[in-house]
Design an enzyme around this catalytic site. Structure first.
Site, mmCIF file in Angstrom:
data_model
loop_
_atom_site.group_PDB
_atom_site.id
_atom_site.type_symbol
_atom_site.label_atom_id
_atom_site.label_comp_id
_atom_site.label_asym_id
_atom_site.label_seq_id
_atom_site.Cartn_x
_atom_site.Cartn_y
_atom_site.Cartn_z
ATOM 1 N N LYS A 1 -25.952 -11.319 -4.629
ATOM 2 C CA LYS A 1 -24.621 -11.295 -5.238
ATOM 3 C C LYS A 1 -24.714 -11.165 -6.750
ATOM 4 O O LYS A 1 -23.925 -10.439 -7.370
ATOM 5 C CB LYS A 1 -23.859 -12.570 -4.851
ATOM 6 C CG LYS A 1 -23.559 -12.642 -3.364
ATOM 7 C CD LYS A 1 -23.098 -14.034 -2.985
ATOM 8 C CE LYS A 1 -22.814 -14.156 -1.506
ATOM 9 N NZ LYS A 1 -22.644 -15.547 -1.082
ATOM 10 N N LYS B 1 -23.501 -7.785 0.850
ATOM 11 C CA LYS B 1 -24.179 -7.890 -0.465
ATOM 12 C C LYS B 1 -25.627 -7.437 -0.402
ATOM 13 O O LYS B 1 -26.151 -6.891 -1.372
ATOM 14 C CB LYS B 1 -24.116 -9.310 -1.010
ATOM 15 C CG LYS B 1 -24.572 -10.395 -0.048
ATOM 16 C CD LYS B 1 -23.379 -11.015 0.606
ATOM 17 C CE LYS B 1 -23.717 -12.061 1.625
ATOM 18 N NZ LYS B 1 -22.513 -12.713 2.126
ATOM 19 N N ILE C 1 -12.863 -14.724 -3.415
ATOM 20 C CA ILE C 1 -12.501 -14.747 -4.847
ATOM 21 C C ILE C 1 -12.572 -13.316 -5.395
ATOM 22 O O ILE C 1 -13.622 -12.674 -5.277
ATOM 23 C CB ILE C 1 -13.463 -15.644 -5.664
ATOM 24 C CG1 ILE C 1 -13.685 -16.991 -4.953
ATOM 25 C CG2 ILE C 1 -12.947 -15.864 -7.065
ATOM 26 C CD1 ILE C 1 -14.737 -17.867 -5.614
ATOM 27 N N GLY D 1 -16.220 -17.427 4.983
ATOM 28 C CA GLY D 1 -15.269 -17.758 6.048
ATOM 29 C C GLY D 1 -14.467 -16.533 6.427
ATOM 30 O O GLY D 1 -14.286 -15.607 5.620
ATOM 31 N N ALA E 1 0.820 -1.216 0.000
ATOM 32 C CA ALA E 1 0.000 0.000 0.000
ATOM 33 C C ALA E 1 0.853 1.265 0.000
ATOM 34 O O ALA E 1 0.371 2.345 -0.295
ATOM 35 C CB ALA E 1 -0.901 0.001 1.229
#
Ligand SMILES: NC(=O)c1ccc[n+]([C@@H]2O[C@H](COP(=O)([O-])OP(=O)(O)OC[C@H]3O[C@@H](n4cnc5c(N)ncnc54)[C@H](OP(=O)(O)O)[C@@H]3O)[C@@H](O)[C@H]2O)c1
Length: 434
Positions: free
Chosen positions: A211, A111, A142, A308, A38
């Site tokens: 989603k 979401k 992902i 998770g 960063a």
């Protein structure tokens, strides 16, 4: 004196549950790596949750604690707020609105919130020159949002689809592997913590619809349209369906599919028959996957952990690094004013092949009556399987169709359901051609 680029990014974390505790731990353990990437430190300056005494797996003694997460979002010594409370409205929405109103960047994994308020919040963020980042809200760890928005920027996406709910995928996988029925597998998933006490968001397709609506907005540059998502869950899937699917060379998956058609953008979440051997059919258990098809790239497949603490924290961390590094892209790939007014295609106009399972009385003429109903609605049959013979008793019959119009298929099924020899409501599962 330090230049402003070297000042740390001071963040406030609202919600310290599964994901909140995960991101706090990740920021602690990966601090050095994140600083390198960063260009400056990312530090947790304030946190808020309901129960101050609960162990969050990280040392928060030096961090400001807020009882009121909305007040925290207005803290002048904070640069970005990470919303990890959940829910489409209520505190989560108030926190995000307060953060944007007070000039803070926002990262969220929510979401439900993005599906309901995403376009409006993106406009607020854009007007204030702030980031509204939501990688963790779709498919957990992902990086699908970044892949679609940035990695595939050179493509027109024609179709995007995926397994967007790990709980449903776990249930369908376990039903197939163990030969057990839906209710039994759901009860076990609840015991193992893979399904909520109230599982309806997962198994009725609502979570996947949230989603998909967000994903479709990024992929097609269109305002988020949750109401336009046709939604059907997996409660009605039985072992028999799964066995027949196997016999025909298919797997049953709960998919979210968004694709451009002649009638506009189709957005749908429902169980699908997918050919064994396709990448999506091989995604098992709690894993998620997203497949995007673009005009220059062809097909891209992304697979991984869709939920998770740590996988989701991984996505939140990526958003924080972008913010800390000063990388900004419009929330939904293009400025809100440039989002396209692409119409939604009604489900009745959907064209596809179908798997139909019937329970019929085994007597002469039954199959002819079913075939006549299909013929009258111009539905062309591809194959038919009758399992066993038991004259005068109930037997399952399965048929598959060639590509046909959803409205015609539904009319044919209404007629078939009314036949005296058809003993149960017909089961219909759409066959997806990948
Ligand atoms: N879990 C996942 O794998 C996952 C994956 C992707 C996205 N997400 C999304 O991430 C978000 C968080 O999910 P989660 O699973 O981490 O939820 P969770 O475990 O239920 O955690 C929610 C947190 O919010 C806190 N909270 C509730 N009401 C609050 C209030 N009024 N003020 C301040 N804090 C409050 C709770 O405090 P206490 O701890 O004190 O009760 C808890 O720490 C949701 O939007 C979810 O959809 C989750």
């Amino acid at each position: 004196m330090k230049s402003s680029a070297q000042q740390p990014l001071r963040i406030a974390v609202a919600g310290l549950g599964t994901v909140g505790a995960g991101i706090v731990q990740l920021l602690e353990r990966q601090a050095e790596l994140l600083t390198l990437r960063a260009g400056r430190h990312i530090i947790v300056s304030a946190v808020s949750a309901r129960d101050r005494r609960r162990d969050r797996g990280a040392d928060l003694s030096a961090v400001r604690w807020y009882e009121d997460a909305v007040a925290m979002a207005a803290d002048p010594d904070i640069d970005a707020v990470v919303e990890l409370i959940g829910g489409a409205d209520g505190v989560a929405l108030a926190v995000v609105e307060a953060a944007l109103a007070h000039g803070k960047h926002v990262v969220t994994a929510n979401k439900a919130l993005m599906a309901k308020h995403g376009t409006r919040l993106a406009r607020l963020a854009e007007q204030a020159g702030l980031a509204l980042a939501f990688e963790a809200s779709v498919a957990g760890g992902i990086p699908v949002i970044k892949a679609l928005r940035e990695g595939l920027a050179g493509n027109r996406v024609t179709r995007v689809y995926g397994i967007l709910n790990g709980t449903s995928n776990y249930i369908l996988t376990t039903m197939r592997e163990s030969g057990r029925e839906f209710a039994e597998v759901l009860a076990e998933a609840q015991k193992l913590g893979y399904a909520e006490a109230d599982p309806s968001f997962d198994i009725d397709g609502v979570d996947a619809a949230h989603k998909l609506a967000v994903l479709a907005s990024v992929a097609f540059g269109r305002p988020v349209d949750l109401d336009g998502v046709y939604t059907e869950g997996i409660r009605h899937i039985s072992r028999l369906d799964i066995d027949f699917a196997e016999e025909l060379g298919y797997r049953i998956k709960l998919l979210g599919v968004a694709r451009l058609t002649d009638h506009g953008l189709e957005q749908r979440v429902h169980p699908c028959m997918v050919k064994r051997g396709t990448p999506i059919a091989a995604v098992e258990g709690v894993f998620n996957a997203v497949v995007a098809e673009g005009d220059f790239i062809g097909r891209v497949v992304l697979e991984g952990r869709g939920a998770g603490a740590f996988p989701t924290a991984s996505a939140v961390a990526a958003d924080l690094v972008d913010i800390a590094a000063g990388r900004r892209v419009p929330t939904f790939a293009v400025p809100v004013a440039a989002l396209r007014d692409l119409p939604g295609a009604p489900m009745e106009q959907h064209q596809g092949a179908y798997f139909i399972r019937l329970m019929v009385l085994d007597q002469p003429g039954v199959i002819a009556d079913i075939a006549a109903a299909l013929r009258d609605e111009h539905v062309s049959m591809e194959a038919m399987i009758q399992r066993g013979r038991a004259p005068g008793e109930a037997v399952p019959v399965v048929l598959t169709t060639h590509v046909t119009l959803e409205a015609a298929m539904r009319r044919a099924l209404d007629r078939i359901a009314k036949l005296d020899t058809v003993l149960e409501q017909p089961h219909m599962i759409r066959i997806e051609d990948f």
